[in-house]
Enzyme design. Structure first.
Site, PDB file in Angstrom:
ATOM      1  N   HIS A  98      30.709  37.806  43.440  1.00  0.00           N
ATOM      2  CA  HIS A  98      30.524  39.102  42.777  1.00  0.00           C
ATOM      3  C   HIS A  98      31.137  40.236  43.600  1.00  0.00           C
ATOM      4  CE1 HIS A  98      27.883  42.005  40.429  1.00  0.00           C
ATOM      5  NE2 HIS A  98      28.075  42.723  41.536  1.00  0.00           N
ATOM      6  N   GLU A  99      30.828  40.266  44.895  1.00  0.00           N
ATOM      7  CA  GLU A  99      31.325  41.370  45.727  1.00  0.00           C
ATOM      8  C   GLU A  99      32.831  41.314  45.919  1.00  0.00           C
ATOM      9  OE1 GLU A  99      29.479  43.744  46.043  1.00  0.00           O
ATOM     10  OE2 GLU A  99      27.546  42.790  45.696  1.00  0.00           O
ATOM     11  N   HIS A 124      34.466  43.041  43.061  1.00  0.00           N
ATOM     12  CA  HIS A 124      34.604  44.489  43.246  1.00  0.00           C
ATOM     13  C   HIS A 124      35.773  44.810  44.167  1.00  0.00           C
ATOM     14  CE1 HIS A 124      31.043  45.495  41.065  1.00  0.00           C
ATOM     15  NE2 HIS A 124      30.197  45.006  41.938  1.00  0.00           N
TER      16      HIS A 124
END
Length: 330
Positions: A246-247, A250
């Site tokens: 997920h990170e 980003h």
């Protein structure tokens, strides 16, 4: 919950990533065009300052303190970022034309430097084993190759270094603190194309946070991840490595699937259905917007349990590659 058959078995075994099923171009479907309402028209007198430093985004546990979540972007901030992406793409195009540089990359191997931040030499103090880190890299490679069931992306990950740092003043890692800035300023390695991952105990019940790409590299660039969210960690429901996935999303310029709610441009990707708010746990069949499609609860950029999320979409894959060629490619 039956949404990812055999995935946990593959991850536990540490299987390496599969060969990429496709090589994406920056023209692939799914990305809001650079010349959208959020960008200046070609040939316009563009203001070239980068967006204000509001480039953090996060993943939080259900019940975490939302007031302490790193900057959820406003509509204006998203508009500013999208305009900046358009400027960065035009700058890259001009540079390539003038320098006769290589064509934009369609397949990318990302070097990874992992910084393990420890209070002391104990597991409780942050000293996780190397095996958890190598398993995390395997998870990234599986997730971004499409091996878990989503779209294949252009990206693979190569672990270059594990840097262990015992410093109680940096533990836990406090988002937005002077200590976080000192830590990253002292430790960050490599250029724009190098993923720096900081592992440790985190403040405010956060699972992780990340920076979005910028035209000018600064020392804050990278991702911060709760060490016990790595595979075999102790963070119940969040210990299969998907916080890292997920990170990094980003870091590669993806917004949350629920960015902007049910209106506007949402997450600036056309093939992720609109979602009014974050989804937690695994609420199968959730549908919070009147537009077509159920909420994308299985997408890596939502907030569901690791056992529920398994995919990126082709549009997200295209957006990440477009941003790579604009911001991070050499």
């Amino acid at each position: 919950m039956g949404l990812r058959p055999n995935l946990l078995t593959r991850r536990a075994a540490g299987v390496a990533s599969t060969t990429l099923a496709l090589l994406l171009s920056t023209a692939a479907v799914g990305v809001v065009p650079a010349a959208s309402a959020f960008s200046a028209a070609p040939g316009a007198d563009v203001h070239c300052d980068e967006p204000a430093d509001v480039h953090l985004d996060a993943r939080i546990k259900k019940g975490a303190i939302a007031d302490h979540e790193p900057n959820e972007l406003t509509t204006a901030q998203v508009r500013e970022r999208e305009a900046d992406l358009a400027v960065a793409l035009r700058e890259r195009a001009s540079f390539r034309a003038g320098a006769q540089a290589a064509t934009p990359l369609a397949s990318v191997s990302i070097p990874v430097v992992v910084h393990v931040i420890q209070r002391d030499g104990t597991r409780a103090g942050g000293n996780i084993p190397d095996s958890m880190i190598t398993s995390q890299i395997n998870v990234l490679n599986q997730s971004y190759s499409g091996a878990t069931g989503g779209a294949a992306t252009a990206f693979s990950f190569q672990l270059q270094k594990i840097n262990r740092v015992t410093n109680p003043s940096w533990y836990p890692i406090v988002q937005g603190s002077t200590a976080e800035r000192q830590m990253k300023t002292q430790l960050r390695e490599g250029g724009k194309n190098t993923l720096n991952m900081y592992l440790g105990e985190l403040s405010d019940d956060l699972l992780g946070w990340a920076t979005f790409p910028k035209r000018k590299l600064d020392s804050m660039d990278g991702v911060v991840v709760l060490s016990e969210s790595l595979p075999s960690g102790t963070a119940a429901n969040y210990n299969q490595g998907d916080t890292g996935t997920h990170e990094v999303g980003h870091w590669l310029n993806l917004y949350h699937t629920f960015q902007g709610g049910c209106s506007g441009s949402g997450d600036s990707v056309t093939d992720t259905p609109a979602e009014a708010s974050p989804a937690f746990q695994c609420p199968t069949g959730r549908d919070t917007c009147t537009t077509a499609g159920l909420d994308p609860i299985t997408n890596f950029m939502d907030y569901t349990y690791d056992s529920c999320m398994y995919q990126f979409t082709p549009g997200q894959a295209s957006r990440m590659l477009t941003a790579w060629n604009a911001y991070r490619a050499a």
